[in-house]
Design a protein around this motif. Structure first.
Motif, short mmCIF file in Angstrom:
data_model
loop_
_atom_site.label_atom_id
_atom_site.label_comp_id
_atom_site.label_asym_id
_atom_site.label_seq_id
_atom_site.Cartn_x
_atom_site.Cartn_y
_atom_site.Cartn_z
N PRO A 1 0.83 -1.21 0.00
CA PRO A 1 0.00 0.00 0.00
C PRO A 1 0.87 1.26 0.00
N LEU A 2 0.45 2.27 -0.74
CA LEU A 2 1.20 3.53 -0.80
C LEU A 2 0.46 4.59 0.00
N GLY A 3 0.82 4.65 1.31
CA GLY A 3 0.19 5.61 2.22
C GLY A 3 0.79 6.99 2.08
N ASN A 4 -0.02 8.01 2.36
CA ASN A 4 0.44 9.41 2.40
C ASN A 4 1.11 9.87 1.11
N ILE A 5 0.57 9.45 -0.02
CA ILE A 5 1.12 9.93 -1.30
C ILE A 5 0.13 10.91 -1.94
#
Ligand code: BEZ
Ligand code: FE
Length: 260
Positions: free
Chosen positions: A126-130
């Protein structure tokens, strides 16, 4: 005025030589005559003078650049950036317990849409805070800042995914629309007997460190223009369903970014 110093660009040379190599066979096959060449130059001159070169290129060429680059590559297929992106969209502020609301007028007309997305990379991380940038047309089919009375950044904004790579935005359902037909691009459509419609879509751009920036669009099942999109921007993986709720619609899609 000072003379601009322009340096040799070997990439330009390489691409131009390839273009000439391939255009020779094309010209033989098309049997282009000199009158047709002159007609083309006059039409292209009108296209430039009307400021429609970016429009024409984005309708008829951009999809081929993207297909050549990305067909059969893992991850979400990119789609057209198009001519209606502008820099500097506002940050959409998050309020605890409430969905993000894409920049809009207090009385924004249209059907309310809650759009949910999740962003991960092609390995499933998962790519959080992008950063996610989103823009779309309004209930008259117009994009703010282009031939529209809406404020410059209406239905445009950016925000971050949460720590798990998810986001939810409240907006309105975008509409199918016609690209401009009153200039040389419209003239070309007439020659081609091609309608000027694009299916309804949301524009999204994702930026994450160590990953290729993903510029894409989201389309809706059942739209009458999906198969004949004038700009050929539709890809099956970019289709979602508009679900009917009491007083709004909901839709979602998962996005996968390619590590660099
Ligand atoms: C659009 O996505 O809005 C668009 C793309 C290409 C040409 C015209 C419009
Ligand atoms: Fe668009």
């Amino acid at each position: 005025m000072q003379k601009q110093i322009i340096q040799r660009n070997e990439r330009v040379e390489e691409v131009f030589h390839l273009f000439i190599k391939h255009i020779q066979n094309f010209l033989k096959e098309a049997k282009l005559n000199h009158e047709e060449y002159t007609n083309f130059v006059n039409w292209a001159d009108r296209l430039g003078k009307k400021g429609e070169l970016p429009l024409y290129a984005d309708v008829f060429l951009e999809t081929h650049v993207l297909r050549a680059m990305y067909t059969d590559k893992p991850g979400t297929q990119p789609s057209l950036l198009g001519p209606y992106f502008i820099e500097g969209s506002p940050l959409v502020e998050s309020r605890p317990g409430e969905p993000l609301v894409l920049t809009q007028r207090p009385d924004e007309a249209g059907e309310v849409l809650y759009f949910k997305g999740s962003v991960s990379n092609t390995d499933g991380m998962p790519l959080g805070n992008i950063r996610v940038e989103m823009w779309q047309n309004d209930n008259t089919g117009k994009y703010s800042a282009f031939d529209s009375d809406a404020p410059r950044y209406n239905l445009r904004g950016h925000f971050d995914t949460d720590e798990n790579g998810n986001f939810e935005v409240k907006t309105i359902v975008p509409l199918p629309y016609s690209i401009p037909t009153d200039g040389p691009t419209g003239e070309f459509l007439e020659y081609m007997d091609q309608h000027p419609m694009r299916p309804a879509h949301l524009h999204l751009m994702f930026e994450a460190e160590g990953h290729e920036t993903l510029i894409t669009q989201v389309f809706f099942e059942g739209d009458e223009w999906l198969e004949t999109d004038v700009a050929d921007g539709v890809r099956t993986e970019l289709l979602t369903t508009l679900e009917d709720k009491d007083d709004h619609k909901e839709a979602s899609l998962n996005f996968f970014m390619r590590p660099k």
